[in-house]
Write a protein that holds these residues in place. Structure first.
Motif, PDB file in Angstrom:
ATOM      1  N   VAL A   6       3.418-148.993  62.426  1.00 36.65           N
ATOM      2  CA  VAL A   6       3.385-149.039  61.023  1.00 36.65           C
ATOM      3  C   VAL A   6       2.184-148.165  60.801  1.00 36.65           C
ATOM      4  CG1 VAL A   6       4.616-151.117  60.628  1.00 36.65           C
ATOM      5  CG2 VAL A   6       2.146-151.316  60.962  1.00 36.65           C
ATOM      6  N   GLU A   9      -1.220-148.063  55.378  1.00 35.53           N
ATOM      7  CA  GLU A   9      -0.911-148.019  54.096  1.00 35.53           C
ATOM      8  C   GLU A   9       0.535-148.781  53.863  1.00 35.53           C
ATOM      9  OE1 GLU A   9      -1.612-144.987  55.300  1.00 35.53           O
ATOM     10  OE2 GLU A   9      -3.773-145.232  54.715  1.00 35.53           O
ATOM     11  N   SER A  10       1.200-149.316  55.204  1.00 37.73           N
ATOM     12  CA  SER A  10       2.452-149.842  54.947  1.00 37.73           C
ATOM     13  C   SER A  10       2.310-151.051  54.105  1.00 37.73           C
ATOM     14  CB  SER A  10       2.979-150.273  56.146  1.00 37.73           C
ATOM     15  OG  SER A  10       3.837-151.140  56.524  1.00 37.73           O
ATOM     16  N   GLU A  11       3.577-151.508  53.488  1.00 38.70           N
ATOM     17  CA  GLU A  11       3.687-152.674  52.630  1.00 38.70           C
ATOM     18  C   GLU A  11       3.608-153.909  53.591  1.00 38.70           C
ATOM     19  OE1 GLU A  11       8.380-153.193  52.344  1.00 38.70           O
ATOM     20  OE2 GLU A  11       7.372-151.808  51.079  1.00 38.70           O
ATOM     21  N   ASP A  12       3.660-153.834  54.956  1.00 36.39           N
ATOM     22  CA  ASP A  12       3.811-154.712  56.031  1.00 36.39           C
ATOM     23  C   ASP A  12       2.101-155.074  56.279  1.00 36.39           C
ATOM     24  OD1 ASP A  12       6.466-154.884  56.455  1.00 36.39           O
ATOM     25  OD2 ASP A  12       6.555-153.441  57.711  1.00 36.39           O
ATOM     26  N   ALA A  14      -0.183-156.263  54.459  1.00 34.47           N
ATOM     27  CA  ALA A  14      -0.383-157.574  53.967  1.00 34.47           C
ATOM     28  C   ALA A  14      -0.052-158.590  54.488  1.00 34.47           C
ATOM     29  CB  ALA A  14      -0.146-157.601  52.525  1.00 34.47           C
ATOM     30  N   LYS A  58       3.633-153.673  64.543  1.00 32.02           N
ATOM     31  CA  LYS A  58       4.107-155.269  64.199  1.00 32.02           C
ATOM     32  C   LYS A  58       5.155-155.407  65.262  1.00 32.02           C
ATOM     33  CE  LYS A  58       7.563-153.607  61.079  1.00 32.02           C
ATOM     34  NZ  LYS A  58       8.034-153.700  59.380  1.00 32.02           N
TER      35      LYS A  58
END
Length: 168
Positions: A6, A9-12, A14, A58
């Motif tokens: 990932v 800047e990935s939404e993951d 957070a 991840k």
């Protein structure tokens, strides 16, 4: 378990940061007791996520993030660094961390040396790195032998092990 790369800047990110902080918090509180201070602050995670050569992964199982890892890869020297590896609370002791590490080693077969740090009180980490992953303790940081790589405000900040794994 699948290991997926990932971007920072990935939404993951957070979810990864929250779960990583939870896992590190529980580990520290087992040793030091309840602590309102965040053991692994966002700024320390961000330092790893945005470091030169950072690669973020991840670990996913059944569509859920169950762990993750941040490594820093030096393409020139192939002396690479394991910055952060975590397994989500409630999923530990099921082989997830070992599976994550094995995948990282497969992804970077040209690595000559892996390096990582862990605080002295994290007995599970010491066991994991030495007995499961094959690292060796090569240095012990303490008030008489300080490291410039470890933040001053980190819990256990004066007492850390540095591990290396020399690859064949």
């Amino acid at each position: 378990m699948i290991l997926e790369k990932v971007s920072a800047e990935s939404e993951d990110i957070a979810v990864i940061k929250r779960d990583m902080q939870d896992a590190f918090q529980v580990g520290a509180e087992k040793y030091f007791g309840k602590n309102e201070k965040k053991i692994l602050p966002d700024k320390d995670i961000d330092k790893s996520l945005f470091a030169k050569g950072a690669a973020i992964y991840k670990a996913v199982e059944n569509g859920e993030i169950i762990g993750g890892v941040v490594v820093c890869i030096d393409e020139k020297t192939q002396c690479n660094h394991l910055d952060l590896l975590y397994v989500k609370n409630g999923v530990q002791s099921k082989g997830v961390g070992q599976a994550i590490w094995k995948e990282i080693e497969k992804l970077y077969p040209d690595t000559k040396v892996w390096e990582t740090f862990t605080p002295y009180f994290e007995k599970r980490n010491v066991h994991f790195y030495i007995n499961v992953c094959g690292f060796h303790a090569v240095e012990f940081f303490n008030p008489k032998h300080k490291s410039t790589d470890i933040p001053d405000d980190m819990v256990g900040g004066d007492y850390f092990f540095r591990f290396e794994k020399i690859m064949k």
